[in-house]
Design an enzyme around this catalytic site. Structure first.
Site, PDB file in Angstrom:
ATOM      1  N   PRO A 290      44.832   3.147 122.300  1.00 51.71           N
ATOM      2  CA  PRO A 290      46.075   3.912 122.326  1.00 51.71           C
ATOM      3  C   PRO A 290      46.007   5.070 123.307  1.00 51.71           C
ATOM      4  O   PRO A 290      44.955   5.674 123.508  1.00 51.71           O
ATOM      5  CB  PRO A 290      46.220   4.405 120.883  1.00 51.71           C
TER       6      PRO A 290
ATOM      7  N   LYS B 239      44.409  12.569 122.819  1.00 52.51           N
ATOM      8  CA  LYS B 239      44.101  11.641 121.740  1.00 52.51           C
ATOM      9  C   LYS B 239      43.563  12.351 120.492  1.00 52.51           C
ATOM     10  O   LYS B 239      43.110  11.701 119.551  1.00 52.51           O
ATOM     11  CB  LYS B 239      43.112  10.591 122.232  1.00 52.51           C
TER      12      LYS B 239
ATOM     13  N   ARG C 209      38.578  21.831 127.155  1.00 47.99           N
ATOM     14  CA  ARG C 209      38.328  20.979 128.317  1.00 47.99           C
ATOM     15  C   ARG C 209      39.557  20.183 128.741  1.00 47.99           C
ATOM     16  O   ARG C 209      39.744  19.895 129.927  1.00 47.99           O
ATOM     17  CB  ARG C 209      37.170  20.027 127.986  1.00 47.99           C
TER      18      ARG C 209
ATOM     19  N   ARG D  63      37.657   0.363 134.621  1.00 46.90           N
ATOM     20  CA  ARG D  63      38.780  -0.091 133.814  1.00 46.90           C
ATOM     21  C   ARG D  63      39.593  -1.091 134.614  1.00 46.90           C
ATOM     22  O   ARG D  63      39.688  -0.994 135.840  1.00 46.90           O
ATOM     23  CB  ARG D  63      39.680   1.088 133.411  1.00 46.90           C
TER      24      ARG D  63
END
Length: 263
Positions: free
Chosen positions: A2, A53, A125, A253
């Site tokens: 997600p 996230k 961060r 990726r």
């Protein structure tokens, strides 16, 4: 995995279940969180914030539960007293008179106050969240052109939560397709027009996904519903130019693009 829009929609569901309702039962799996269980009984969840996230569950007593799903964590909404059949390990239960929200499998969970929130290493961060509606395209452009990010290739930059929180792989490829650029480009090399277009797309596409995507119907490629233009469409025709969409790996990726119109 997600990305920001999916995390925010999950937070919306959690809020709909328990927001502003007194907590009747609180349970934590981790020993260091156990002392907070009795102090939260009778308190209310007043807001569930997303930072990329990570979720921040704000309680009426000022405490904030930090949780990051990482790879395997998942929140569920159930009726109070319900015990779902699952092989996942329960980490958090926040229950009201009618609903409960349960966090399974996550291991990155902490209780914070406002001072610890400001000092939290992960939250310090990460960059601004793309779903923060106070964030503007002009601020994104300034970030793109900053000394920290201007020389970074977009293939890696658009996955770096320190640049903008909430972006991920499907958003990376969809944004770059929308602005007709490839992953090797850098902000310092773009024209003013390209910079403007990218700055807007970095906000518009995640927000459009959040507002309209829901359950993805990948057969819908038009209209006011988010649909993938290149992601997971290798070998199909590009709806913009008719070229054949290709797939490779960038920054470890899968990367999808159209060689006909992304230059």
């Amino acid at each position: 995995m997600p990305e920001g829009p999916e995390i925010r929609r999950a937070a919306d569901k959690l809020e709909a279940a328990v927001l502003d309702k007194p907590l009747t039962d609180v349970w934590f799996a981790f020993t260091e969180l156990k002392p907070f269980e009795p102090t939260l009984i009778g308190q209310k969840v007043v807001r569930i914030e997303t930072r990329g996230k990570a979720l921040l569950t704000h309680f009426s007593n000022g405490k904030i539960l930090y949780s990051h799903n990482q790879l395997y964590g998942v929140w569920r909404v159930v009726n109070s007293g319900e015990i779902p059949q699952t092989t996942r390990i329960l980490r958090v239960k926040l229950q009201t008179a009618d609903k409960a929200i349960l966090l399974y499998s996550a291991s990155d969970i902490e209780m914070l106050d406002s001072k610890k929130l400001a000092e939290h290493p992960f939250l310090k961060r990460v960059g601004p969240d793309v779903l923060d509606m106070t964030l503007t395209a002009q601020q994104v452009k300034e970030r793109l052109l900053s000394a920290r990010f201007r020389k970074r290739q977009f293939s890696g930059l658009l996955l770096d939560q320190a640049f903008l929180a909430g972006l991920g792989n499907y958003l990376r490829v969809e944004i770059l397709w929308a602005v007709e650029l490839l992953g090797h480009h850098k902000a310092q090399d773009l024209t003013a027009t390209q910079l403007d277009k990218l700055s807007h797309a970095l906000l518009d596409i995640p927000r459009f996904s959040y507002n309209t995507r829901g359950n993805v119907d990948e057969n819908k490629h038009h209209g006011a519903i988010f649909s993938f233009k290149v992601f997971h469409r290798a070998g199909e025709k590009c709806e913009r130019c008719g070229g054949v969409i290709e797939k490779t790996m960038l920054s470890s990726r899968p990367f999808y693009w159209c060689p006909g119109c992304q230059l």
